[in-house]
Design a protein around this motif. Sequence first.
Motif, PDB file in Angstrom:
ATOM      1  N   UNK A   1      -9.298 -89.083  33.850  1.00  0.00           N
ATOM      2  CA  UNK A   1      -8.900 -89.769  32.622  1.00  0.00           C
ATOM      3  C   UNK A   1      -9.764 -91.000  32.449  1.00  0.00           C
ATOM      4  N   UNK A   2     -10.253 -91.235  31.236  1.00  0.00           N
ATOM      5  CA  UNK A   2     -11.025 -92.436  30.906  1.00  0.00           C
ATOM      6  C   UNK A   2     -10.332 -93.117  29.742  1.00  0.00           C
ATOM      7  N   UNK A   3     -10.107 -94.432  29.876  1.00  0.00           N
ATOM      8  CA  UNK A   3      -9.524 -95.206  28.787  1.00  0.00           C
ATOM      9  C   UNK A   3     -10.583 -95.476  27.730  1.00  0.00           C
ATOM     10  N   UNK A   4     -10.161 -95.514  26.500  1.00  0.00           N
ATOM     11  CA  UNK A   4     -11.075 -95.778  25.396  1.00  0.00           C
ATOM     12  C   UNK A   4     -10.464 -96.739  24.405  1.00  0.00           C
ATOM     13  N   UNK A   5     -11.333 -97.429  23.646  1.00  0.00           N
ATOM     14  CA  UNK A   5     -10.892 -98.354  22.616  1.00  0.00           C
ATOM     15  C   UNK A   5     -11.776 -98.151  21.394  1.00  0.00           C
ATOM     16  N   UNK A   6     -11.150 -98.163  20.228  1.00  0.00           N
ATOM     17  CA  UNK A   6     -11.864 -98.091  18.942  1.00  0.00           C
ATOM     18  C   UNK A   6     -11.506 -99.360  18.186  1.00  0.00           C
ATOM     19  N   UNK A   7     -12.510-100.199  17.935  1.00  0.00           N
ATOM     20  CA  UNK A   7     -12.231-101.452  17.267  1.00  0.00           C
ATOM     21  C   UNK A   7     -11.822-101.208  15.814  1.00  0.00           C
ATOM     22  N   UNK A   8     -11.157-102.173  15.232  1.00  0.00           N
ATOM     23  CA  UNK A   8     -10.556-102.031  13.895  1.00  0.00           C
ATOM     24  C   UNK A   8     -11.579-101.626  12.847  1.00  0.00           C
ATOM     25  N   UNK A   9     -12.749-102.247  12.860  1.00  0.00           N
ATOM     26  CA  UNK A   9     -13.762-101.924  11.863  1.00  0.00           C
ATOM     27  C   UNK A   9     -14.254-100.497  11.967  1.00  0.00           C
ATOM     28  N   UNK A  10     -14.400 -99.985  13.207  1.00  0.00           N
ATOM     29  CA  UNK A  10     -14.842 -98.612  13.400  1.00  0.00           C
ATOM     30  C   UNK A  10     -13.736 -97.634  13.011  1.00  0.00           C
TER      31      UNK A  10
ATOM     32  N   UNK B   1      -6.787 -95.369  23.369  1.00  0.00           N
ATOM     33  CA  UNK B   1      -6.473 -93.977  23.660  1.00  0.00           C
ATOM     34  C   UNK B   1      -7.031 -93.605  25.026  1.00  0.00           C
ATOM     35  N   UNK B   2      -6.635 -92.433  25.483  1.00  0.00           N
ATOM     36  CA  UNK B   2      -7.135 -91.869  26.736  1.00  0.00           C
ATOM     37  C   UNK B   2      -7.884 -90.576  26.430  1.00  0.00           C
TER      38      UNK B   2
ATOM     39  N   UNK C   1      -5.436 -88.074  24.940  1.00  0.00           N
ATOM     40  CA  UNK C   1      -4.119 -88.231  25.550  1.00  0.00           C
ATOM     41  C   UNK C   1      -3.286 -89.236  24.789  1.00  0.00           C
ATOM     42  N   UNK C   2      -2.856 -90.274  25.482  1.00  0.00           N
ATOM     43  CA  UNK C   2      -2.022 -91.303  24.855  1.00  0.00           C
ATOM     44  C   UNK C   2      -2.824 -92.025  23.772  1.00  0.00           C
ATOM     45  N   UNK C   3      -2.205 -92.246  22.603  1.00  0.00           N
ATOM     46  CA  UNK C   3      -2.828 -92.954  21.489  1.00  0.00           C
ATOM     47  C   UNK C   3      -1.878 -94.047  21.038  1.00  0.00           C
ATOM     48  N   UNK C   4      -2.391 -95.255  20.881  1.00  0.00           N
ATOM     49  CA  UNK C   4      -1.578 -96.365  20.385  1.00  0.00           C
ATOM     50  C   UNK C   4      -2.428 -97.224  19.463  1.00  0.00           C
ATOM     51  N   UNK C   5      -1.778 -97.778  18.435  1.00  0.00           N
ATOM     52  CA  UNK C   5      -2.464 -98.652  17.484  1.00  0.00           C
ATOM     53  C   UNK C   5      -1.562 -99.853  17.218  1.00  0.00           C
ATOM     54  N   UNK C   6      -1.775-100.980  17.884  1.00  0.00           N
ATOM     55  CA  UNK C   6      -0.946-102.167  17.646  1.00  0.00           C
ATOM     56  C   UNK C   6      -1.245-102.792  16.283  1.00  0.00           C
ATOM     57  N   UNK C   7      -0.581-103.919  16.007  1.00  0.00           N
ATOM     58  CA  UNK C   7      -0.732-104.580  14.710  1.00  0.00           C
ATOM     59  C   UNK C   7      -2.141-105.109  14.486  1.00  0.00           C
ATOM     60  N   UNK C   8      -2.884-105.314  15.534  1.00  0.00           N
ATOM     61  CA  UNK C   8      -4.247-105.834  15.385  1.00  0.00           C
ATOM     62  C   UNK C   8      -5.150-104.863  14.642  1.00  0.00           C
TER      63      UNK C   8
END
Length: 513
Positions: A64-73, A56-57, A44-51
């Motif tokens: 709906x489940x929220x998800x996070x992908x860390x920068x290194x991954x 994403x969803x 669903x929604x995807x966002x990538x801030x400056x960090x």
Amino acid sequence: MSDLIDDDASGVNAPEFTVTELSGAVKRLIEGEFSHVRIRGEVGRVSMPRSGHMYLDLKDDRSVISGVIWKGVAGRLATLPEEGMEVIATGRLTTFPGQSKYQIVIEDIKPAGAGALMAMLEKRKAALAAEGLFDATRKQELPYLPEVIGVVTSPSGAVIRDILHRLRDRFPRKVLIWPVAVQGTACAAEVANAIRGFNAMTTGGAMPRPDLIIVARGGGSIEDLWGFNEEVVVRAAAESEIPLISAVGHETDTTLIDYAADMRAPTPTAAAELAVPVRMELLGWLETQSARLTRALTQGVGQRGQRLRDLSRALPRADALLDGPRQRLDGWGERLPQALTRSVQLRRVRLSDTSGALRPAMLRRGLEADKRRLSATAPRLPTGLQRVVDARREALGRRADRLSIAPLKADLKRKSDDLLRLSLRLSDAGGRQIDNWSKQIEALERLRETLGYKATLQRGYAVVRGDGDVVTSKKSAAQAASLEIEFADGRLTLGGKPPRKKPKDTPEQGSLL
């Protein structure tokens, strides 16, 4: 005692938790039970801030489940998720106590089969086509015979060998190879940087700028070729000022760079064939054209010679052309003396008629009439002259009144100030220009000293001259009558002698120099 029993409330013995304790217990429970899960769903929604982290969803038709992908991954992912793509995510569930929510920390995410990749590819293709990156009007013509060809590919694969071999067979050209990864996570960035790097080269620089770019890779699956479907590669190919040939995969493989390139080749070998013509065919064509030109010139000269001969036969003889003018000249020669005599007689008659009217009495009468007219006019001349002088004097007086000295002085002072100001500006500009020239001369002098051989002598080298010329070999030094060695601090002259022939049994010794 009964009052105490009646005041008891239900649940008094239940344990009390703080909010942090309860949130931590829930967190440990969820992370312990769902330490490793795989989820299939739609992004669903995807966002990538400056960090650099990606949020994403993952959703289906009911949840709906929220998800996070860390920068290194995220940096290691072969395919970044996009909105609307069906994926399979692998990770672990955890909670976010600050907002009383749970989420999945994604460790790997892949499209759910080739269908998802193709759907994402079609969506990206439509978006880029809407921007006009694939329009035929943007495409450039390939140079007929490029001097330098830039190749973007892997330096260790069979592709570059095929391209070089094909170019050598058809028409040898200079080739610049920009090594890149042709698959994996680094592929898209390296290919885009290579295309922009070739375009950033300057014409006539230390490294020649390519006249044509070939982006090449062998065949593979859609996952292997996915780097050439990335938006950064497509935009770099569309922005390239140098004509670009795409030779990615086999003839049945199609990537988005093929649509943005100026020409698509079915194979890397075909790209080399499109880049240059066949040298032997050009030589054969040139010989054919040369023979045709020779035949055309020979035929043209022959036809013009025949035409000249035909025209010469139609011309009359020279004597026949001169007969008429010769007769007319004879007739005019016979009539000329009579015509001259008659002309002199006519002029003599006109002169007699004109001189008869010029008698002395007539001239005297005309002279007396002019004298009377002058005598009548002379008394009026002083009065007229005086009136003219008075009128001119009056006009001069009126003009003198308007010429005041004060405005002239003010204008003169203003122009003097302008002249002084311009002189100061000119002096400053001249000083700055002289300073710039002096700095440039000093820089050039330093460069001359750095590039000259004198700087090399300072590092311990020497220049050997034999009979005035620089000696670069032992044989030349042995043949010289005298040697001169130049060091950093001066020159040393050595008197030489003609070399003697060495006995055959005597071993050769190395020259001291």
